[in-house]
Scaffold this motif. Structure first.
Motif, PDB file in Angstrom:
ATOM      1  N   GLY A 169       0.859  -1.278  -0.124  1.00 31.00           N
ATOM      2  CA  GLY A 169      -0.029   0.074   0.071  1.00 31.00           C
ATOM      3  C   GLY A 169       0.666   1.270  -0.069  1.00 31.00           C
ATOM      4  N   VAL A 170       2.137   1.133  -0.175  1.00 27.50           N
ATOM      5  CA  VAL A 170       3.085   2.352  -0.098  1.00 27.50           C
ATOM      6  C   VAL A 170       2.820   3.135  -1.439  1.00 27.50           C
ATOM      7  N   ARG A 171       2.622   2.530  -2.522  1.00 26.14           N
ATOM      8  CA  ARG A 171       2.317   3.467  -3.874  1.00 26.14           C
ATOM      9  C   ARG A 171       1.085   4.217  -3.678  1.00 26.14           C
ATOM     10  N   GLU A 172      -0.035   3.819  -3.046  1.00 26.30           N
ATOM     11  CA  GLU A 172      -1.021   4.864  -2.716  1.00 26.30           C
ATOM     12  C   GLU A 172      -0.612   5.892  -1.673  1.00 26.30           C
ATOM     13  N   LEU A 173      -0.063   5.547  -0.611  1.00 30.55           N
ATOM     14  CA  LEU A 173       0.512   6.552   0.201  1.00 30.55           C
ATOM     15  C   LEU A 173       1.330   7.647  -0.397  1.00 30.55           C
ATOM     16  N   ILE A 174       2.219   7.150  -1.384  1.00 31.17           N
ATOM     17  CA  ILE A 174       3.064   8.295  -2.200  1.00 31.17           C
ATOM     18  C   ILE A 174       2.120   9.235  -2.827  1.00 31.17           C
ATOM     19  N   GLU A 175       1.134   8.644  -3.646  1.00 30.74           N
ATOM     20  CA  GLU A 175       0.113   9.276  -4.489  1.00 30.74           C
ATOM     21  C   GLU A 175      -0.626  10.513  -3.786  1.00 30.74           C
ATOM     22  N   ASP A 176      -0.915  10.069  -2.273  1.00 30.07           N
ATOM     23  CA  ASP A 176      -1.377  11.013  -1.436  1.00 30.07           C
ATOM     24  C   ASP A 176      -0.683  12.186  -1.218  1.00 30.07           C
ATOM     25  N   ILE A 177       0.720  12.097  -1.053  1.00 31.24           N
ATOM     26  CA  ILE A 177       1.636  12.972  -0.592  1.00 31.24           C
ATOM     27  C   ILE A 177       2.009  14.005  -1.600  1.00 31.24           C
ATOM     28  N   ASP A 178       2.229  15.165  -1.557  1.00 35.02           N
ATOM     29  CA  ASP A 178       2.450  16.166  -2.292  1.00 35.02           C
ATOM     30  C   ASP A 178       3.967  16.096  -2.701  1.00 35.02           C
ATOM     31  N   ASP A 179       4.508  16.555  -3.679  1.00 36.68           N
ATOM     32  CA  ASP A 179       6.041  16.516  -4.067  1.00 36.68           C
ATOM     33  C   ASP A 179       6.851  17.113  -3.138  1.00 36.68           C
ATOM     34  N   LYS A 180       6.137  18.308  -2.936  1.00 36.97           N
ATOM     35  CA  LYS A 180       7.041  19.454  -1.896  1.00 36.97           C
ATOM     36  C   LYS A 180       7.436  19.006  -0.742  1.00 36.97           C
ATOM     37  N   SER A 181       6.486  18.125   0.010  1.00 39.11           N
ATOM     38  CA  SER A 181       6.378  17.668   1.139  1.00 39.11           C
ATOM     39  C   SER A 181       7.402  16.310   1.267  1.00 39.11           C
ATOM     40  N   LEU A 182       7.400  15.479   0.209  1.00 42.83           N
ATOM     41  CA  LEU A 182       8.291  14.475  -0.119  1.00 42.83           C
ATOM     42  C   LEU A 182       9.886  14.995  -0.213  1.00 42.83           C
ATOM     43  N   GLN A 183       9.890  16.082  -1.090  1.00 45.06           N
ATOM     44  CA  GLN A 183      11.298  16.753  -1.123  1.00 45.06           C
ATOM     45  C   GLN A 183      12.008  17.222   0.126  1.00 45.06           C
ATOM     46  N   ILE A 184      11.089  17.924   1.100  1.00 43.19           N
ATOM     47  CA  ILE A 184      11.453  18.464   2.270  1.00 43.19           C
ATOM     48  C   ILE A 184      11.942  17.363   3.088  1.00 43.19           C
ATOM     49  N   ALA A 185      10.910  16.492   3.257  1.00 45.69           N
ATOM     50  CA  ALA A 185      11.214  15.293   4.212  1.00 45.69           C
ATOM     51  C   ALA A 185      12.549  14.622   3.720  1.00 45.69           C
ATOM     52  N   GLU A 186      12.916  14.359   2.548  1.00 42.43           N
ATOM     53  CA  GLU A 186      14.134  13.812   2.047  1.00 42.43           C
ATOM     54  C   GLU A 186      15.293  14.675   2.353  1.00 42.43           C
ATOM     55  N   GLU A 187      15.061  15.909   2.253  1.00 42.75           N
ATOM     56  CA  GLU A 187      16.228  17.115   2.804  1.00 42.75           C
ATOM     57  C   GLU A 187      16.431  16.961   4.260  1.00 42.75           C
ATOM     58  N   ILE A 188      15.466  16.719   5.068  1.00 39.79           N
ATOM     59  CA  ILE A 188      15.375  16.574   6.497  1.00 39.79           C
ATOM     60  C   ILE A 188      16.132  15.266   6.948  1.00 39.79           C
ATOM     61  N   ALA A 189      15.608  14.230   6.139  1.00 41.08           N
ATOM     62  CA  ALA A 189      16.454  12.802   6.407  1.00 41.08           C
ATOM     63  C   ALA A 189      17.839  12.877   6.274  1.00 41.08           C
ATOM     64  N   VAL A 190      18.223  13.442   5.069  1.00 38.78           N
ATOM     65  CA  VAL A 190      19.596  13.754   4.838  1.00 38.78           C
ATOM     66  C   VAL A 190      20.471  14.257   5.694  1.00 38.78           C
ATOM     67  N   HIS A 191      19.826  15.424   6.231  1.00 39.42           N
ATOM     68  CA  HIS A 191      20.548  16.127   7.184  1.00 39.42           C
ATOM     69  C   HIS A 191      20.589  15.363   8.736  1.00 39.42           C
ATOM     70  N   ALA A 192      19.483  14.539   8.996  1.00 41.91           N
ATOM     71  CA  ALA A 192      19.509  13.935  10.110  1.00 41.91           C
ATOM     72  C   ALA A 192      20.425  12.788  10.161  1.00 41.91           C
ATOM     73  N   GLU A 193      20.562  11.979   9.023  1.00 44.00           N
ATOM     74  CA  GLU A 193      21.413  11.092   8.973  1.00 44.00           C
ATOM     75  C   GLU A 193      22.933  11.497   9.115  1.00 44.00           C
ATOM     76  N   GLU A 194      23.189  12.652   8.491  1.00 43.25           N
ATOM     77  CA  GLU A 194      24.758  13.203   8.901  1.00 43.25           C
ATOM     78  C   GLU A 194      24.765  13.434  10.405  1.00 43.25           C
ATOM     79  N   PHE A 195      23.678  13.966  11.029  1.00 40.49           N
ATOM     80  CA  PHE A 195      23.995  14.409  12.296  1.00 40.49           C
ATOM     81  C   PHE A 195      24.012  13.206  13.413  1.00 40.49           C
ATOM     82  N   LEU A 196      23.041  12.338  13.026  1.00 40.73           N
ATOM     83  CA  LEU A 196      23.029  11.034  13.853  1.00 40.73           C
ATOM     84  C   LEU A 196      24.013   9.998  13.379  1.00 40.73           C
ATOM     85  N   ASP A 197      24.399  10.083  12.281  1.00 41.80           N
ATOM     86  CA  ASP A 197      25.534   9.110  11.971  1.00 41.80           C
ATOM     87  C   ASP A 197      24.460   7.616  11.613  1.00 41.80           C
TER      88      ASP A 197
END
Length: 236
Positions: free
Chosen positions: A7-35
Motif C-alpha cells: 500500500g505504499v504506492r497509494e501513500l506516495i500518491e497522496d503526498i505532494d511532491d514538495k512535502s516529499l522533497q522536504i522530508a528527504e532533505e530533513i532525512a539527509v541532514h538527520a542521517e549526517e547528524f545522527l550517523d
C-alpha cells in the motif's frame, strides 16, 4: 526509496511532491547528524506529517502538547535535530509551529532509529526509561539532575540495552567469565544501597515489560548509578 510495506504506492500518491522533497532533505541532514541511515518508509511517514502540518496550521487548528517534557532528556540528540527540523520547516512554509511539534519530530527520529521499530516500541521504550528514573528517585528520595553528563550517559546505556532487549528474539546466555564474576560480586558488596535499587529496577521491568538482565548489564548499570548518586542528584 524502496517501499517496504504493502500500500505504499497509494501513500506516495497522496503526498505532494514538495512535502516529499522536504522530508528527504530533513532525512539527509538527520542521517549526517545522527550517523544513521533511515529507510524509505521513514521518509514517507515524515512527508505525511509535514503535509499535515502545512494543511492544518494554515487552517489555524491548534494541536495540544501530548508528550512529557523529558523527551528532551531521554533522546537529547534526536531532540536537537528535531529542533533544527522545526526551524527549517517554519522558514520553508512560513508557519508559526508550536513547540509540541519538536516532540512529534523527536519521536519520528527515534522511531526511525529503533531496529525493527514501531511506534509501539518507541512508546514502550519511553515508558521504560521514565519508570527507571521514577524508581531511582523514589528509592533515593532525591531528584536526578537531568542536565548532567552522568545522567546522559546512564540514559544512553539503559536506552540501548532496552532497544537490544526489545529487538532480541534469542535466548539469553548464563555463561560468564570467572574473573568478571569475582569483580561483579565484590562491586555489589561495596555498594549495597545501589544494588538494592538495581534489584528493584530489574524486578519492575520484568513484571511490566518481561525484560531480563544479565550480570554484565547489572554491573554497568550499577557503575552508572553509583556515579549518579554521587554527582547527579539533588535532595528533595
Amino acid at each position: 526509496m524502496v517501499p517496504e510495506q504493502d500500500g505504499v504506492r497509494e501513500l506516495i500518491e497522496d503526498i505532494d511532491d514538495k512535502s516529499l522533497q522536504i522530508a528527504e532533505e530533513i532525512a539527509v541532514h538527520a542521517e549526517e547528524f545522527l550517523d544513521k541511515e533511515f529507510t524509505g518508509n521513514f521518509i514517507l511517514s515524515l512527508a505525511g506529517h509535514i503535509q499535515f502540518l502545512e494543511e492544518k496550521y494554515r487552517d489555524y487548528i491548534e494541536i495540544p502538547e501530548p508528550f512529557h517534557y523529558e523527551l528532551k532528556y531521554l533522546y537529547p540528540t534526536e531532540y536537537r535535530i528535531a529542533e533544527w527540523a522545526i526551524n527549517y520547516l517554519q522558514e520553508e512554509f512560513e508557519l508559526a509551529l508550536p513547540s509540541a511539534e519538536v516532540s512529534f519530530f523527536t519521536l519520528h527520529f527515534v522511531n526511525g532509529l529503533v531496529e525493527n521499530g514501531s511506534l509501539k516500541n518507541v512508546v514502550e521504550l519511553s515508558d521504560i526509561l521514565n519508570e527507571t528514573i521514577e524508581i531511582i528517585e523514589k528509592e533515593t528520595n532525591e531528584v536526578m539532575d537531568r542536565e548532567t553528563i552522568t545522567f546522559s550517559r546512564f540514559i544512553i546505556h539503559l536506552r540501548y540495552f532496552v532497544i537490544r532487549n526489545l529487538a532480541s528474539t534469542s535466548k539469553r546466555s548464563d555463561s560468564q567469565n570467572t574473573d568478571f564474576k569475582k569483580i561483579y560480586d565484590l562491586t555489589f558488596e561495596m555498594y549495597p544501597r545501589e544494588k538494592q535499587i538495581i534489584d528493584k529496577i530489574k524486578e519492575q521491568l520484568y513484571i511490566d515489560h518481561n525484560i531480563e538482565f544479565e550480570n554484565f548489564e547489572d554491573f554497568y548499570l550499577l557503575l552508572h548509578l553509583v556515579r549518579i548518586m554521587n554527582n547527579g542528584v539533588e535532595s528533595r
